[in-house]
Scaffold this motif. Structure first.
Motif, PDB file in Angstrom:
ATOM      1  N   HIS A   1       4.195  -3.601   2.861  1.00  0.00           N
ATOM      2  CA  HIS A   1       5.072  -2.898   2.112  1.00  0.00           C
ATOM      3  C   HIS A   1       4.458  -1.666   2.359  1.00  0.00           C
ATOM      4  N   LEU A   2       4.866  -0.307   2.443  1.00  0.00           N
ATOM      5  CA  LEU A   2       3.922   0.832   2.939  1.00  0.00           C
ATOM      6  C   LEU A   2       4.594   2.108   2.315  1.00  0.00           C
ATOM      7  N   ILE A   3       4.629   2.560   0.970  1.00  0.00           N
ATOM      8  CA  ILE A   3       5.742   3.500   0.554  1.00  0.00           C
ATOM      9  C   ILE A   3       5.307   4.543  -0.056  1.00  0.00           C
ATOM     10  N   ASN A   4       5.335   5.474   0.714  1.00  0.00           N
ATOM     11  CA  ASN A   4       5.201   6.597   0.677  1.00  0.00           C
ATOM     12  C   ASN A   4       4.866   7.587  -0.560  1.00  0.00           C
ATOM     13  N   ASP A   5       5.536   7.029  -1.547  1.00  0.00           N
ATOM     14  CA  ASP A   5       5.112   7.757  -3.011  1.00  0.00           C
ATOM     15  C   ASP A   5       5.302   7.073  -4.106  1.00  0.00           C
ATOM     16  N   ILE A   6       4.246   6.354  -3.759  1.00  0.00           N
ATOM     17  CA  ILE A   6       3.696   5.063  -4.888  1.00  0.00           C
ATOM     18  C   ILE A   6       2.459   5.724  -5.464  1.00  0.00           C
ATOM     19  N   THR A   7       2.161   5.140  -6.952  1.00  0.00           N
ATOM     20  CA  THR A   7       0.263   4.809  -6.620  1.00  0.00           C
ATOM     21  C   THR A   7       0.206   3.463  -6.256  1.00  0.00           C
ATOM     22  N   GLY A   8      -1.532   3.930  -6.672  1.00  0.00           N
ATOM     23  CA  GLY A   8      -2.405   1.947  -6.621  1.00  0.00           C
ATOM     24  C   GLY A   8      -2.455   2.489  -5.903  1.00  0.00           C
ATOM     25  N   THR A   9      -3.240   0.853  -5.856  1.00  0.00           N
ATOM     26  CA  THR A   9      -4.486   0.546  -4.587  1.00  0.00           C
ATOM     27  C   THR A   9      -3.640  -0.698  -3.914  1.00  0.00           C
ATOM     28  N   PHE A  10      -4.556  -0.968  -2.651  1.00  0.00           N
ATOM     29  CA  PHE A  10      -3.957  -1.645  -1.472  1.00  0.00           C
ATOM     30  C   PHE A  10      -3.859  -2.867  -2.566  1.00  0.00           C
ATOM     31  N   GLN A  11      -2.575  -4.097  -2.254  1.00  0.00           N
ATOM     32  CA  GLN A  11      -2.799  -5.383  -2.371  1.00  0.00           C
ATOM     33  C   GLN A  11      -2.122  -6.859  -1.802  1.00  0.00           C
ATOM     34  N   VAL A  12      -3.445  -7.641  -1.755  1.00  0.00           N
ATOM     35  CA  VAL A  12      -2.568  -8.507  -1.080  1.00  0.00           C
ATOM     36  C   VAL A  12      -2.231  -9.388  -2.106  1.00  0.00           C
ATOM     37  N   SER A  13      -1.098 -10.643  -1.788  1.00  0.00           N
ATOM     38  CA  SER A  13      -1.292 -11.736  -3.003  1.00  0.00           C
ATOM     39  C   SER A  13      -0.761 -13.097  -1.817  1.00  0.00           C
ATOM     40  N   VAL A  14      -1.722 -14.040  -1.442  1.00  0.00           N
ATOM     41  CA  VAL A  14      -1.503 -14.891  -0.605  1.00  0.00           C
ATOM     42  C   VAL A  14      -0.550 -16.637  -2.259  1.00  0.00           C
ATOM     43  N   TYR A  15       0.370 -17.054  -1.079  1.00  0.00           N
ATOM     44  CA  TYR A  15       0.491 -18.036  -1.629  1.00  0.00           C
ATOM     45  C   TYR A  15       0.236 -19.677  -0.383  1.00  0.00           C
ATOM     46  N   GLY A  16      -0.345 -19.894  -1.451  1.00  0.00           N
ATOM     47  CA  GLY A  16      -0.347 -21.511  -0.765  1.00  0.00           C
ATOM     48  C   GLY A  16       0.128 -22.101  -1.060  1.00  0.00           C
ATOM     49  N   GLU A  17       0.120 -23.617  -0.373  1.00  0.00           N
ATOM     50  CA  GLU A  17       0.359 -25.049  -1.535  1.00  0.00           C
ATOM     51  C   GLU A  17       0.233 -25.562  -2.434  1.00  0.00           C
TER      52      GLU A  17
ATOM     53  N   GLY B   1       0.873  -1.243  -0.265  1.00  0.00           N
ATOM     54  CA  GLY B   1      -0.033  -0.173   0.101  1.00  0.00           C
ATOM     55  C   GLY B   1       1.092   1.554   0.489  1.00  0.00           C
ATOM     56  N   LYS B   2      -0.249   2.700   0.691  1.00  0.00           N
ATOM     57  CA  LYS B   2       0.559   3.975  -0.003  1.00  0.00           C
ATOM     58  C   LYS B   2       0.684   4.429   1.856  1.00  0.00           C
ATOM     59  N   LYS B   3       1.683   5.667   1.422  1.00  0.00           N
ATOM     60  CA  LYS B   3       1.364   6.546   2.528  1.00  0.00           C
ATOM     61  C   LYS B   3       2.329   5.275   4.133  1.00  0.00           C
ATOM     62  N   ASP B   4       2.168   6.152   5.375  1.00  0.00           N
ATOM     63  CA  ASP B   4       2.785   5.367   6.319  1.00  0.00           C
ATOM     64  C   ASP B   4       2.537   4.841   7.223  1.00  0.00           C
ATOM     65  N   TRP B   5       3.156   3.905   8.197  1.00  0.00           N
ATOM     66  CA  TRP B   5       3.302   3.053   9.375  1.00  0.00           C
ATOM     67  C   TRP B   5       1.884   3.721   9.796  1.00  0.00           C
ATOM     68  N   LYS B   6       2.252   4.310  10.865  1.00  0.00           N
ATOM     69  CA  LYS B   6       1.482   4.707  11.772  1.00  0.00           C
ATOM     70  C   LYS B   6       0.149   5.185  11.697  1.00  0.00           C
ATOM     71  N   LYS B   7       0.148   5.451  10.622  1.00  0.00           N
ATOM     72  CA  LYS B   7      -1.681   5.853  10.126  1.00  0.00           C
ATOM     73  C   LYS B   7      -2.465   4.924   9.271  1.00  0.00           C
ATOM     74  N   TYR B   8      -1.540   3.869   8.513  1.00  0.00           N
ATOM     75  CA  TYR B   8      -1.957   3.386   7.569  1.00  0.00           C
ATOM     76  C   TYR B   8      -1.403   1.698   7.499  1.00  0.00           C
ATOM     77  N   GLY B   9      -0.073   1.827   8.513  1.00  0.00           N
ATOM     78  CA  GLY B   9      -0.039  -0.055   8.953  1.00  0.00           C
ATOM     79  C   GLY B   9      -1.009  -0.336   9.019  1.00  0.00           C
ATOM     80  N   VAL B  10      -2.301  -0.163  10.278  1.00  0.00           N
ATOM     81  CA  VAL B  10      -3.167  -0.709  10.792  1.00  0.00           C
ATOM     82  C   VAL B  10      -4.198  -1.548   9.708  1.00  0.00           C
ATOM     83  N   HIS B  11      -4.872  -0.735   8.129  1.00  0.00           N
ATOM     84  CA  HIS B  11      -4.695  -1.225   6.695  1.00  0.00           C
ATOM     85  C   HIS B  11      -4.401  -2.752   7.210  1.00  0.00           C
ATOM     86  N   MET B  12      -2.990  -2.335   6.625  1.00  0.00           N
ATOM     87  CA  MET B  12      -2.822  -3.565   5.466  1.00  0.00           C
ATOM     88  C   MET B  12      -2.661  -4.705   6.839  1.00  0.00           C
TER      89      MET B  12
END
Length: 305
Positions: free
Chosen positions: A228-244, A177-188
């Protein structure tokens, strides 16, 4: 009719505008745009036929800047703008603390917890673990407190939960995602925990730097989440999940849907006189968020949970 008081707002967070619109079914495009939130008026316009929550109304608004409170009131057709925060006590049935500055949440919420007024506190509830303990004590004393990131109610996350068992044993999640951990880490963290049915994680380690928040979450000895929260990227929140057996990618775009569902859960909770969200799940998320900040302050030391 449930009368709700809205507390807002913090810089960059438009929830008092959007959530009042979602509940009251009213909004003013010009007020929202002039406040600097055209994306909010865009998704309200796109979903205007579904606005409004039956049996609830935002009737009061307080901001530390009176002109901002008046603007939100104009936009959402909120009847009362109050001068003092405590003026809402005795006038409303519930409170939404619609700010995302956790360092101020405790001071703003305490008068309503003391008055036994049900409250929803926007994400993140806290980043101070002593405050988390204090909130928990209010819960033990029977107070009504609900708090989470709306990511818990994301349509995309809920859809993925219905098929996640087909992946087999999960070994890795990458969360971006984007922005900072203090405010947006909770989203992730909320998205990750909700997706996995809220396990108790083992450890957290901060691996990034300012502007590039990277956190390694050890969910169990055979499963990790790399966040990963990067302040200066564009895009939406994304989650990839890898199973067996398979993997899946979740692209989280529909903010309106998750906000509406979150609000509906709060109103349902008010009608039931008990939060539908177990506070232990909120506690679990906040402990992870706070532990990552502690790890950052300790130069990336691994923090056991």
């Amino acid at each position: 009719m449930i009368k709700i008081g809205m507390i807002g707002m913090s810089p960059g967070n438009a929830h008092p505008y959007s959530w009042s619109a979602i509940i009251n079914g009213k909004y003013d495009v010009n007020e929202i745009n002039n406040a600097g939130f055209p994306a909010v008026s865009d998704y309200l316009e796109a979903n205007k036929d579904t606005l409004g929550v039956l049996g609830a109304q935002v009737t009061h608004i307080w901001c530390d800047e009176i002109n901002r409170a008046k603007s939100i009131a104009i936009s959402g057709q909120i009847e009362y703008v109050v001068q003092n925060l405590e003026d809402m006590i005795g006038e409303v049935d519930a409170i939404i603390l619609g700010r995302d500055d956790p360092e101020n949440h405790w001071e703003l919420a305490k008068p309503f917890l003391d008055a036994n007024i049900p409250i929803f506190i926007d994400k993140p509830l806290a980043i101070n673990l002593d405050e988390l303990i204090s909130y928990e004590q209010y819960i033990k004393n029977g107070r009504f407190l609900m708090s989470c990131s709306s990511m818990r109610y994301s349509a995309e996350i809920l859809a993925a939960k219905s098929s996640i068992q087909s992946l087999g044993k999960i070994h890795l999640l990458t969360v971006v995602g984007k922005k900072d951990w203090k405010k947006y880490g909770v989203h992730m963290v909320e998205a990750t925990m909700s997706l996995l049915n809220d396990p108790k994680a083992l450890s957290v380690q901060y691996l990034g730097k300012d502007g590039y928040d990277i956190v390694l979450l050890e969910i169990n000895t055979e499963c990790y989440a790399s966040i990963h929260l990067i302040n200066d990227i564009t895009g939406t929140f994304q989650v990839s999940v890898y199973g067996e057996n398979a993997w899946l990618s979740i692209d989280i775009k529909n903010s309106y849907s998750m906000f509406k569902e979150n609000i509906l859960e709060f109103v349902k909770s008010l009608n039931q006189k008990k939060p539908t969200l177990d506070f232990n799940k909120t506690k679990n998320v906040i402990q992870i968020v706070a532990a990552a900040l502690k790890s950052k302050n300790l130069s990336g030391e691994k923090i056991n949970l």
